[in-house]
Design a protein around this motif. Structure first.
Motif, PDB file in Angstrom:
ATOM      1  N   SER A   1       0.851  -1.184   0.000  1.00 39.90           N
ATOM      2  CA  SER A   1       0.000   0.000   0.000  1.00 39.90           C
ATOM      3  C   SER A   1       0.889   1.238   0.000  1.00 39.90           C
ATOM      4  CB  SER A   1      -0.908   0.012   1.232  1.00 39.90           C
ATOM      5  OG  SER A   1      -0.163   0.306   2.398  1.00 39.90           O
ATOM      6  N   THR A   2       0.251   2.371  -0.014  1.00 35.02           N
ATOM      7  CA  THR A   2       0.985   3.637   0.074  1.00 35.02           C
ATOM      8  C   THR A   2       0.971   4.164   1.504  1.00 35.02           C
ATOM      9  OG1 THR A   2      -1.031   4.825  -0.545  1.00 35.02           O
ATOM     10  CG2 THR A   2       0.507   4.247  -2.329  1.00 35.02           C
ATOM     11  N   LYS A   3       0.465   3.366   2.444  1.00 37.30           N
ATOM     12  CA  LYS A   3       0.449   3.784   3.848  1.00 37.30           C
ATOM     13  C   LYS A   3       1.872   3.857   4.384  1.00 37.30           C
ATOM     14  CE  LYS A   3      -4.036   1.780   4.885  1.00 37.30           C
ATOM     15  NZ  LYS A   3      -4.754   0.752   5.638  1.00 37.30           N
ATOM     16  N   ARG A   4       2.127   4.870   5.177  1.00 35.07           N
ATOM     17  CA  ARG A   4       3.445   5.091   5.776  1.00 35.07           C
ATOM     18  C   ARG A   4       3.759   3.997   6.804  1.00 35.07           C
ATOM     19  NH1 ARG A   4       4.609   7.669  10.269  1.00 35.07           N
ATOM     20  NH2 ARG A   4       6.725   8.330  10.592  1.00 35.07           N
ATOM     21  N   ALA A   5       4.948   3.435   6.710  1.00 34.04           N
ATOM     22  CA  ALA A   5       5.391   2.417   7.661  1.00 34.04           C
ATOM     23  C   ALA A   5       5.761   3.079   8.981  1.00 34.04           C
ATOM     24  CB  ALA A   5       6.587   1.658   7.110  1.00 34.04           C
ATOM     25  N   VAL A   6       5.313   2.482  10.078  1.00 31.65           N
ATOM     26  CA  VAL A   6       5.644   3.006  11.406  1.00 31.65           C
ATOM     27  C   VAL A   6       6.387   1.980  12.257  1.00 31.65           C
ATOM     28  CG1 VAL A   6       3.680   4.597  11.413  1.00 31.65           C
ATOM     29  CG2 VAL A   6       3.426   2.336  12.438  1.00 31.65           C
ATOM     30  N   ARG A   7       6.494   0.752  11.757  1.00 34.05           N
ATOM     31  CA  ARG A   7       7.136  -0.310  12.524  1.00 34.05           C
ATOM     32  C   ARG A   7       7.817  -1.263  11.556  1.00 34.05           C
ATOM     33  NH1 ARG A   7       3.963  -4.610  16.314  1.00 34.05           N
ATOM     34  NH2 ARG A   7       5.783  -5.367  17.440  1.00 34.05           N
ATOM     35  N   ALA A   8       8.964  -1.784  11.957  1.00 32.46           N
ATOM     36  CA  ALA A   8       9.691  -2.728  11.114  1.00 32.46           C
ATOM     37  C   ALA A   8      10.044  -3.970  11.923  1.00 32.46           C
ATOM     38  CB  ALA A   8      10.959  -2.088  10.572  1.00 32.46           C
TER      39      ALA A   8
ATOM     40  N   SER B   1      -1.623  -2.918   9.227  1.00 33.33           N
ATOM     41  CA  SER B   1      -1.601  -3.558   7.910  1.00 33.33           C
ATOM     42  C   SER B   1      -0.173  -3.627   7.378  1.00 33.33           C
ATOM     43  CB  SER B   1      -2.503  -2.801   6.934  1.00 33.33           C
ATOM     44  OG  SER B   1      -2.032  -1.483   6.738  1.00 33.33           O
ATOM     45  N   LEU B   2       0.041  -4.538   6.436  1.00 33.09           N
ATOM     46  CA  LEU B   2       1.353  -4.650   5.801  1.00 33.09           C
ATOM     47  C   LEU B   2       1.605  -3.428   4.933  1.00 33.09           C
ATOM     48  CD1 LEU B   2       1.278  -8.370   4.627  1.00 33.09           C
ATOM     49  CD2 LEU B   2       2.595  -7.433   6.520  1.00 33.09           C
ATOM     50  N   SER B   3       2.787  -2.860   5.043  1.00 32.59           N
ATOM     51  CA  SER B   3       3.173  -1.731   4.208  1.00 32.59           C
ATOM     52  C   SER B   3       4.144  -2.201   3.124  1.00 32.59           C
ATOM     53  CB  SER B   3       3.816  -0.644   5.065  1.00 32.59           C
ATOM     54  OG  SER B   3       4.268   0.410   4.275  1.00 32.59           O
ATOM     55  N   ALA B   4       5.171  -2.985   3.521  1.00 37.35           N
ATOM     56  CA  ALA B   4       6.153  -3.466   2.549  1.00 37.35           C
ATOM     57  C   ALA B   4       6.942  -4.634   3.125  1.00 37.35           C
ATOM     58  CB  ALA B   4       7.120  -2.337   2.169  1.00 37.35           C
ATOM     59  N   VAL B   5       7.515  -5.407   2.228  1.00 35.52           N
ATOM     60  CA  VAL B   5       8.470  -6.462   2.578  1.00 35.52           C
ATOM     61  C   VAL B   5       9.709  -6.193   1.741  1.00 35.52           C
ATOM     62  CG1 VAL B   5       8.990  -8.932   2.499  1.00 35.52           C
ATOM     63  CG2 VAL B   5       6.703  -8.173   3.157  1.00 35.52           C
ATOM     64  N   ILE B   6      10.850  -6.159   2.405  1.00 32.99           N
ATOM     65  CA  ILE B   6      12.110  -5.905   1.706  1.00 32.99           C
ATOM     66  C   ILE B   6      13.076  -7.039   2.023  1.00 32.99           C
ATOM     67  CG2 ILE B   6      14.103  -4.365   1.497  1.00 32.99           C
ATOM     68  CD1 ILE B   6      12.212  -2.050   2.040  1.00 32.99           C
ATOM     69  N   VAL B   7      13.692  -7.588   0.972  1.00 29.71           N
ATOM     70  CA  VAL B   7      14.680  -8.654   1.121  1.00 29.71           C
ATOM     71  C   VAL B   7      16.002  -8.100   0.605  1.00 29.71           C
ATOM     72  CG1 VAL B   7      15.324 -11.001   0.495  1.00 29.71           C
ATOM     73  CG2 VAL B   7      12.897 -10.396   0.714  1.00 29.71           C
ATOM     74  N   GLN B   8      17.004  -8.126   1.462  1.00 29.69           N
ATOM     75  CA  GLN B   8      18.339  -7.651   1.096  1.00 29.69           C
ATOM     76  C   GLN B   8      19.165  -8.834   0.580  1.00 29.69           C
ATOM     77  OE1 GLN B   8      19.219  -4.483   1.143  1.00 29.69           O
ATOM     78  NE2 GLN B   8      17.330  -3.821   2.113  1.00 29.69           N
ATOM     79  N   SER B   9      19.747  -8.673  -0.591  1.00 29.13           N
ATOM     80  CA  SER B   9      20.653  -9.644  -1.195  1.00 29.13           C
ATOM     81  C   SER B   9      20.132 -11.084  -1.105  1.00 29.13           C
ATOM     82  CB  SER B   9      22.024  -9.578  -0.532  1.00 29.13           C
ATOM     83  OG  SER B   9      22.546  -8.294  -0.651  1.00 29.13           O
ATOM     84  N   PRO B  10      18.950 -11.346  -1.675  1.00 33.76           N
ATOM     85  CA  PRO B  10      18.472 -12.741  -1.641  1.00 33.76           C
ATOM     86  C   PRO B  10      19.420 -13.631  -2.419  1.00 33.76           C
ATOM     87  CG  PRO B  10      17.087 -11.400  -3.077  1.00 33.76           C
ATOM     88  CD  PRO B  10      18.068 -10.462  -2.390  1.00 33.76           C
ATOM     89  N   SER B  11      19.669 -14.808  -1.894  1.00 36.92           N
ATOM     90  CA  SER B  11      20.682 -15.681  -2.455  1.00 36.92           C
ATOM     91  C   SER B  11      20.332 -16.215  -3.836  1.00 36.92           C
ATOM     92  CB  SER B  11      20.936 -16.856  -1.502  1.00 36.92           C
ATOM     93  OG  SER B  11      19.731 -17.580  -1.327  1.00 36.92           O
ATOM     94  N   ALA B  12      19.054 -16.318  -4.146  1.00 43.79           N
ATOM     95  CA  ALA B  12      18.676 -16.948  -5.411  1.00 43.79           C
ATOM     96  C   ALA B  12      18.289 -15.964  -6.500  1.00 43.79           C
ATOM     97  CB  ALA B  12      17.522 -17.904  -5.158  1.00 43.79           C
ATOM     98  N   THR B  13      18.481 -14.659  -6.278  1.00 43.76           N
ATOM     99  CA  THR B  13      18.094 -13.707  -7.318  1.00 43.76           C
ATOM    100  C   THR B  13      19.303 -13.167  -8.024  1.00 43.76           C
ATOM    101  OG1 THR B  13      18.060 -11.894  -5.747  1.00 43.76           O
ATOM    102  CG2 THR B  13      15.952 -13.020  -6.218  1.00 43.76           C
TER     103      THR B  13
ATOM    104  N   TYR C   1       7.570  -4.291   6.967  1.00 46.35           N
ATOM    105  CA  TYR C   1       7.156  -2.979   7.455  1.00 46.35           C
ATOM    106  C   TYR C   1       5.649  -2.957   7.649  1.00 46.35           C
ATOM    107  CZ  TYR C   1      11.828  -1.327   6.383  1.00 46.35           C
ATOM    108  OH  TYR C   1      13.179  -1.159   6.366  1.00 46.35           O
ATOM    109  N   LEU C   2       5.219  -2.401   8.781  1.00 45.27           N
ATOM    110  CA  LEU C   2       3.800  -2.330   9.125  1.00 45.27           C
ATOM    111  C   LEU C   2       3.352  -0.882   9.217  1.00 45.27           C
ATOM    112  CD1 LEU C   2       3.831  -4.987  11.993  1.00 45.27           C
ATOM    113  CD2 LEU C   2       3.288  -5.353   9.574  1.00 45.27           C
ATOM    114  N   ALA C   3       2.142  -0.622   8.752  1.00 48.30           N
ATOM    115  CA  ALA C   3       1.540   0.704   8.862  1.00 48.30           C
ATOM    116  C   ALA C   3       0.964   0.877  10.264  1.00 48.30           C
ATOM    117  CB  ALA C   3       0.450   0.863   7.802  1.00 48.30           C
ATOM    118  N   GLY C   4       0.564   2.083  10.589  1.00 47.35           N
ATOM    119  CA  GLY C   4       0.030   2.395  11.914  1.00 47.35           C
ATOM    120  C   GLY C   4      -1.208   1.604  12.279  1.00 47.35           C
ATOM    121  N   ASP C   5      -2.001   1.203  11.285  1.00 49.01           N
ATOM    122  CA  ASP C   5      -3.220   0.441  11.564  1.00 49.01           C
ATOM    123  C   ASP C   5      -2.963  -1.067  11.643  1.00 49.01           C
ATOM    124  OD1 ASP C   5      -2.803  -0.232   8.904  1.00 49.01           O
ATOM    125  OD2 ASP C   5      -4.752   0.486   8.201  1.00 49.01           O
TER     126      ASP C   5
END
Length: 164
Positions: free
Chosen positions: A130-137, A152-164, A146-150
């Motif tokens: 969503s476009t909701k601002r993340a307030v918690r990680a 809800s899920l805001s984003a999932v970020i994967v750093q340097s995934p081994s298979a990509t 990342y979770l929004a204030g309500d």
């Protein structure tokens, strides 16, 4: 969108990618019961499936079945202190049964439509819900949720995934 109601400990996570399934993130679970399924369709395209532990509500797996479009703003949410853990979802959308042990749900699959976007650049994968601002990680190894204030899920970020 189904909201989170808490966190659970992260024991391990595995990240996979291949030419057919852009991203699969699996969190380890001792529970072998059939999970609850949350199917998410993107308003502009894309298809995801999130598996939720039926007993605890903790996330067990996130699969990008069809990659959503890339958003114009594909940057990471505001940087913040991340706490160790994984989200626990409210299971009421699946319709908890009236069995004395509350072990069965009226529906095994729920669906929703969200503002999904996806990018994979320089070893970083970002899936925005969503476009909701993340307030918690929350962090588990190389996966940040990342979770929004309500809740809800805001984003999932994967750093340097081994298979990509």
């Amino acid at each position: 969108m189904i909201k989170t109601i808490g966190t659970a400990a992260c024991t391990a996570v595995a990240v996979e990618s291949d030419p057919y399934i852009p991203l699969t993130i699996s969190w380890s679970s001792e529970n072998k019961r059939q999970p609850l399924y949350w199917r998410i369709t993107g308003k502009a395209g894309g298809e995801l499936e999130i598996k939720v532990d039926a007993q605890s509500g903790a996330i067990r797996e996130l699969v990008i079945i069809e990659a959503p479009p890339k958003a114009i703003d594909a940057g990471a949410p505001d940087s913040r202190e991340a706490e160790a853990g994984i989200p626990v979802f409210n299971r009421s959308p699946w319709g908890i049964s009236t069995n004395p042990d509350y072990s069965e749900f009226k529906a095994g699959v729920v669906t929703s439509t969200e503002d999904l976007s996806f990018s994979m650049e320089n070893g970083t994968v970002k899936l925005a819900f969503s476009t909701k601002r993340a307030v918690r990680a929350l962090v588990c190894d190389n996966v940040q949720i990342y979770l929004a204030g309500d809740g809800s899920l805001s984003a999932v970020i994967v750093q340097s995934p081994s298979a990509t």
